[in-house]
Design a protein around this motif. Structure first.
Motif, PDB file in Angstrom:
ATOM      1  N   VAL A  41      -2.454  -8.643  -3.452  1.00 32.19           N
ATOM      2  CA  VAL A  41      -1.018  -8.835  -3.363  1.00 32.19           C
ATOM      3  C   VAL A  41      -0.662  -8.082  -1.921  1.00 32.19           C
ATOM      4  O   VAL A  41      -1.184  -6.978  -1.487  1.00 32.19           O
ATOM      5  CB  VAL A  41      -0.149  -7.631  -4.266  1.00 32.19           C
ATOM      6  N   THR A  43       2.255  -7.260   1.012  1.00 26.75           N
ATOM      7  CA  THR A  43       3.634  -7.169   1.274  1.00 26.75           C
ATOM      8  C   THR A  43       4.050  -6.665   2.887  1.00 26.75           C
ATOM      9  O   THR A  43       2.608  -6.361   3.479  1.00 26.75           O
ATOM     10  CB  THR A  43       4.291  -5.848   0.518  1.00 26.75           C
ATOM     11  N   HIS A  63       5.453  -1.514  -4.326  1.00 23.28           N
ATOM     12  CA  HIS A  63       4.055  -1.917  -4.197  1.00 23.28           C
ATOM     13  C   HIS A  63       3.010  -0.912  -3.959  1.00 23.28           C
ATOM     14  O   HIS A  63       2.326  -0.601  -2.923  1.00 23.28           O
ATOM     15  CB  HIS A  63       3.791  -3.013  -2.860  1.00 23.28           C
ATOM     16  N   ALA A  66      -0.849   0.183  -2.228  1.00 19.11           N
ATOM     17  CA  ALA A  66      -1.162  -0.790  -0.704  1.00 19.11           C
ATOM     18  C   ALA A  66      -1.494   0.033   0.061  1.00 19.11           C
ATOM     19  O   ALA A  66      -1.130   1.147   0.385  1.00 19.11           O
ATOM     20  CB  ALA A  66       0.282  -1.560  -0.566  1.00 19.11           C
ATOM     21  N   ILE A  98       3.555  -6.736 -11.681  1.00 18.09           N
ATOM     22  CA  ILE A  98       4.158  -6.574 -10.427  1.00 18.09           C
ATOM     23  C   ILE A  98       5.767  -7.034 -10.538  1.00 18.09           C
ATOM     24  O   ILE A  98       6.312  -7.271  -9.666  1.00 18.09           O
ATOM     25  CB  ILE A  98       3.697  -7.612  -9.054  1.00 18.09           C
ATOM     26  N   LEU A 101       8.089  -5.396  -8.214  1.00 20.11           N
ATOM     27  CA  LEU A 101       8.117  -6.185  -6.493  1.00 20.11           C
ATOM     28  C   LEU A 101       8.713  -7.526  -7.013  1.00 20.11           C
ATOM     29  O   LEU A 101       9.556  -7.797  -6.046  1.00 20.11           O
ATOM     30  CB  LEU A 101       6.468  -6.439  -6.090  1.00 20.11           C
ATOM     31  N   VAL A 113       6.138 -11.522   0.703  1.00 21.80           N
ATOM     32  CA  VAL A 113       5.104 -11.170  -0.385  1.00 21.80           C
ATOM     33  C   VAL A 113       4.078 -12.254  -0.738  1.00 21.80           C
ATOM     34  O   VAL A 113       4.664 -13.538  -0.749  1.00 21.80           O
ATOM     35  CB  VAL A 113       5.931 -10.881  -1.739  1.00 21.80           C
TER      36      VAL A 113
END
Length: 159
Positions: A41, A43, A63, A66, A98, A101, A113
């Motif tokens: 993932v 961002t 998120h 991350a 998620i 998000l 994203v």
């Protein structure tokens, strides 16, 4: 290909029933792309410096886990440069993992994203109003499109 999040290409949900449709559509496609796989993932945040500032609290909430991967000069305007800071996490895909998000994306609170398999063969890019999906083959694309044809735009260009 592009899928719309709500019937009749409505861009933003107004009710909890519409939020359920938005998250259901995102997660249905994500399940079809990534069930049983690990995903990355990604961002993004933006700033005027090559070194990213501390991430805003809401980004860390949307998120979690991350880490900063890279920063790229995306607008070299003299005196007003813009750097894109990319943050990445890896996790096993599970439906709903998620949703916080995805809800922020659908509400236009964040953008940029990407969800991808670790081999970068399938990419899901949610945005406020829908999601763009990039697949490894046209046959795979056509099968996904056929399964969700009622989620496609009526616009001749598919937008």
């Amino acid at each position: 290909m592009r899928f719309h999040s709500l019937p009749e290409s409505k861009r933003y949900p107004d009710t909890e029933d519409e939020w359920a449709i938005v998250l259901g559509r995102y997660n249905t496609v994500l399940d079809e792309l990534f069930a049983g796989l690990d995903v990355h993932v990604a961002t993004m945040d933006w700033s005027g410096t090559p070194v990213p500032p501390e991430r805003p609290h809401e980004q860390t909430r949307w998120h979690p886990g991350a880490h900063h991967w890279t920063s790229v000069l995306t607008d070299p305007e003299p005196g007003d440069p813009v750097y894109t800071h990319v943050y990445v996490s890896r996790m096993p895909w599970e439906r709903g993992c998620i949703d916080t998000l995805l809800r922020a994306v659908a509400d236009d609170a964040t953008a940029g994203v990407l969800i991808t398999d670790v081999g970068l063969r399938r990419i899901h890019h949610p945005y406020d109003g829908g999601a763009d999906v990039i697949l490894a083959t046209s046959a795979e694309r056509d099968r996904l499109r056929a399964r969700h044809s009622d989620w496609l735009s009526a616009h001749p260009a598919g937008l």
